[in-house]
Scaffold this motif. Structure first.
Motif, PDB file in Angstrom:
ATOM      1  N   PHE A 150       0.826  -1.214   0.000  1.00  0.00           N
ATOM      2  CA  PHE A 150       0.000   0.000   0.000  1.00  0.00           C
ATOM      3  C   PHE A 150       0.856   1.259   0.000  1.00  0.00           C
ATOM      4  N   ILE A 151       1.959   1.244   0.753  1.00  0.00           N
ATOM      5  CA  ILE A 151       2.848   2.408   0.767  1.00  0.00           C
ATOM      6  C   ILE A 151       3.446   2.624  -0.625  1.00  0.00           C
ATOM      7  N   ALA A 152       3.772   1.517  -1.324  1.00  0.00           N
ATOM      8  CA  ALA A 152       4.313   1.644  -2.677  1.00  0.00           C
ATOM      9  C   ALA A 152       3.273   2.182  -3.659  1.00  0.00           C
ATOM     10  N   LEU A 153       1.998   1.895  -3.421  1.00  0.00           N
ATOM     11  CA  LEU A 153       0.950   2.399  -4.311  1.00  0.00           C
ATOM     12  C   LEU A 153       0.779   3.908  -4.201  1.00  0.00           C
ATOM     13  N   ILE A 204       1.489   0.619  13.391  1.00  0.00           N
ATOM     14  CA  ILE A 204       2.026  -0.288  12.394  1.00  0.00           C
ATOM     15  C   ILE A 204       3.544  -0.242  12.437  1.00  0.00           C
ATOM     16  N   THR A 205       4.157  -1.410  12.235  1.00  0.00           N
ATOM     17  CA  THR A 205       5.614  -1.496  12.140  1.00  0.00           C
ATOM     18  C   THR A 205       5.983  -1.968  10.746  1.00  0.00           C
ATOM     19  N   VAL A 206       6.800  -1.198  10.033  1.00  0.00           N
ATOM     20  CA  VAL A 206       7.232  -1.552   8.681  1.00  0.00           C
ATOM     21  C   VAL A 206       8.668  -1.069   8.493  1.00  0.00           C
ATOM     22  N   GLN A 240      10.402   0.504  11.219  1.00  0.00           N
ATOM     23  CA  GLN A 240       9.899   1.830  11.574  1.00  0.00           C
ATOM     24  C   GLN A 240       8.515   1.687  12.198  1.00  0.00           C
ATOM     25  N   ASP A 241       8.309   2.379  13.314  1.00  0.00           N
ATOM     26  CA  ASP A 241       7.001   2.384  13.966  1.00  0.00           C
ATOM     27  C   ASP A 241       6.189   3.567  13.444  1.00  0.00           C
ATOM     28  N   ILE A 242       5.021   3.257  12.866  1.00  0.00           N
ATOM     29  CA  ILE A 242       4.130   4.287  12.339  1.00  0.00           C
ATOM     30  C   ILE A 242       2.852   4.251  13.156  1.00  0.00           C
ATOM     31  N   LEU A 253      -1.713   8.359   2.500  1.00  0.00           N
ATOM     32  CA  LEU A 253      -2.840   7.538   2.075  1.00  0.00           C
ATOM     33  C   LEU A 253      -2.474   6.063   2.009  1.00  0.00           C
ATOM     34  N   GLY A 254      -1.213   5.742   1.701  1.00  0.00           N
ATOM     35  CA  GLY A 254      -0.810   4.343   1.664  1.00  0.00           C
ATOM     36  C   GLY A 254      -0.922   3.673   3.019  1.00  0.00           C
ATOM     37  N   VAL A 255      -0.427   4.340   4.064  1.00  0.00           N
ATOM     38  CA  VAL A 255      -0.532   3.784   5.416  1.00  0.00           C
ATOM     39  C   VAL A 255      -1.993   3.743   5.849  1.00  0.00           C
TER      40      VAL A 255
END
Length: 577
Positions: free
Chosen positions: A125-128, A215-217, A220-222, A134-136
């Motif tokens: 989603f982040i890549a989109l 979220i963790t990606v 990185q903690d978002i 909006l991706g997150v």
């Protein structure tokens, strides 16, 4: 179509064409809701780069903003879940071939932990949406979707499979094609139960809101602005006051959308009850009364109704309802055999690949140990489902048969179902340690705490759809006590109970991952089971054993559904005919 069963007498149109006092009273409310939605949506598309911190403040003045962001995500996920439910139920209930694939697929998906969905989808989603928040946001909405969709889809599927035979015969007489049949018969018949499950799905979204917003990606903690992130930060800082503020904000949010959204829908859906008379079970909504009294709102609803009638005529039936060509045709047995052979071949390939994976990555001794842990968790789930059923089936029937009770308890039940279980972990740990209790037993109630409401809500939905004529007939026949429950109440709500039990079972397996290993501060309590195994392997980063644990959990969930719940579904279909 079906003017007696599925319609109400239209209210008398009032004189005049301009807006009346009810329209003016609704204007501030409508403008306020639209302004809030526009503001919340604009905040979702802000510029963002992975690694940029999104600070979350525990100042309670930020809670209205966080509540708006979380509620907006949940309603977007609810809309996607509703669309998925329409497609899933329509296809699975009409095609035996599709049913053999779609129903097991949902069984597998509802047993996969929400963190598993996030770990797979958040990067995509982040890549989109590069450079945008909006991706997150889409990843969080999808995670909430996975906590809402399965319950709604199974509820609609069960209702479409149990449409009374006399209504099916009437649909054939009136020459309804598949499109018209869905919108004029099957969906109206399923609407009351579907709405109750929509409320439960919203509560399920609250239950997993912490995991979906924090979220963790890429290490990185978002933390997206929302109630879930607020709770996560409060737990990290052990700020009890902030947790209390979050619970109050959740309660206010649930009360608002209950009054402004679900209660009007439930009152409106009362016209879809399967009975000849309205009886004494009608829901009440002040907002729906205002909408019906307003001139502009009534004119708008009539316009939408005309558009809907036009849409129903897009696909017209070409044959008489009693002709040979118009009769319902069974599936081609040769096509079914070919499809079964194809599924068997896929299963053999999967077994072969699984055997290679086990032999090279984890070993057969580990597989046997994990299956043993699965049997322990299976025992916990079945015992807890049975105990919850003994409590909530009678309570649900009592609430569903008394509309005043259901309206008063509705918001409270949603709040209890939405209450995040991790907020109970500190109390559970302190109580178990202080009283020297066995974690193997006393951690188990945490598994069922968030999923028992599936049983309650579905039973309430089933009880509210019992026709008043049948209730009067049972009273006239002198049915009392256990005989009345055995011959009337329990069979009437049995299809709804099965739907609630199967979703509660799948949710309990998912909840076991966080309930069998509980941590508060420096104290960690562990209960032996498959959920604890997956949690331990996740903390160690052992991906082959994580995959093994999730795979074994899927096997147990599918086996339980195939050999227990599906047979109860068949029994429920026989009772409804």
């Amino acid at each position: 179509m079906y003017p007696i069963l599925f319609s109400k007498r239209a209210s008398r149109p009032s004189d005049g064409r301009g807006p009346n006092r009810w329209d003016w009273a609704l204007l501030p409310l409508v403008l306020g809701v639209l302004a809030a939605l526009a503001f919340g949506a604009s905040q979702m598309a802000k510029p963002f780069a992975v690694g940029t911190p999104l600070p979350i403040s525990l100042d309670p003045t930020y809670l209205p903003y966080y509540l708006l962001r979380t509620t907006l995500r949940m309603f977007m996920a609810l809309a996607a879940s509703l669309l998925f439910s329409f497609v899933f139920a329509a296809v699975a209930s009409k095609s035996r071939i599709a049913e053999k694939v779609l129903v097991p697929m949902v069984d597998i998906l509802q047993s996969i932990p929400i963190l598993g969905f996030l770990s797979i989808t958040v990067t995509g989603f982040i890549a989109l949406f590069p450079g945008s928040l909006l991706g997150v946001e889409c990843a969080a909405i999808f995670a909430i979707f996975t906590s809402q969709a399965w319950n709604m889809a199974l509820s609609l599927y069960q209702s479409m499979r149990t449409v009374p035979s006399e209504l099916n015969e009437a649909a054939r007489v009136f020459r309804l094609n598949a499109w018209q049949r869905f919108w004029r018969l099957e969906l109206p018949y399923a609407t009351p139960a579907l709405l109750w499950n929509m409320m439960l799905s919203m509560s399920g979204g609250w239950f997993f809101v912490v995991a979906s917003e924090a979220i963790t990606v890429a290490n990185q903690d978002i933390k997206l602005p929302g109630i879930g992130s607020y709770i996560a930060v409060a737990i990290d800082q052990q700020n009890v006051a902030a947790i209390v503020y979050a619970i109050i904000a959740m309660a206010i949010g649930i009360l608002l959308y209950d009054q402004l959204f679900f209660r009007p829908l439930l009152a409106w859906a009362d016209k879809f009850r399967f009975e000849d008379t309205q009886g004494n079970t009608a829901q009440q909504s002040w907002l729906l009364d205002w909408l019906r009294r307003g001139r502009l709102t009534r004119a708008g609803s009539e316009t939408l109704a005309r558009w809907g009638q036009g849409a129903l005529g897009w696909f017209r039936s070409a044959y008489d309802g009693t002709s040979v060509r118009a009769r319902v045709r069974g599936p081609n047995p040769h096509i079914e055999r070919v499809f079964d052979a194809f599924l068997a071949a896929l299963a053999l390939i999967a077994v072969w690949r699984l055997a290679i994976f086990v032999h090279t990555e984890v070993g057969w001794a580990e597989v046997l140990r994990v299956f043993g842990l699965g049997l322990i968790t299976l025992t916990r789930v079945l015992v807890l489902i049975a105990l919850a059923s003994l409590v909530w089936v009678p309570v649900g029937i009592a609430i569903g048969l008394r509309p005043r009770w259901s309206q008063r308890i509705q918001a409270l039940a949603q709040l209890l179902a939405a209450f995040p279980a991790n907020l109970l972990f500190p109390l559970a740990v302190m109580a178990i340690v202080a009283l020297h209790l066995d974690p193997e037993i006393w951690l188990s109630p945490l598994i069922i705490f968030g999923t028992q409401w599936y049983i309650l809500f579905n039973v309430v939905a089933g009880a509210t759809t019992i026709p008043s004529e049948l209730r009067y007939a049972a009273d006239n026949l002198g049915l009392k006590g256990w005989l009345k429950w055995k011959r009337f109440y329990l069979p009437a709500v049995f299809p709804s109970f099965v739907t609630g039990a199967i979703t509660a079972s799948g949710g309990s397996w998912n909840a076991s991952i966080v309930a069998e290993v509980v941590t508060w501060g420096k104290t960690t309590l562990t209960a032996t089971g498959l959920g604890g195994y997956i949690a331990a392997m996740t903390s160690q980063g052992d991906f082959p054993r994580i995959a093994l644990g999730i795979g074994v959990m899927c096997v147990f969930v599918m086996g339980l559904n195939r050999f227990l719940w599906r047979r109860l579904y068949v029994l429920a279909e026989k009772w409804s005919r």
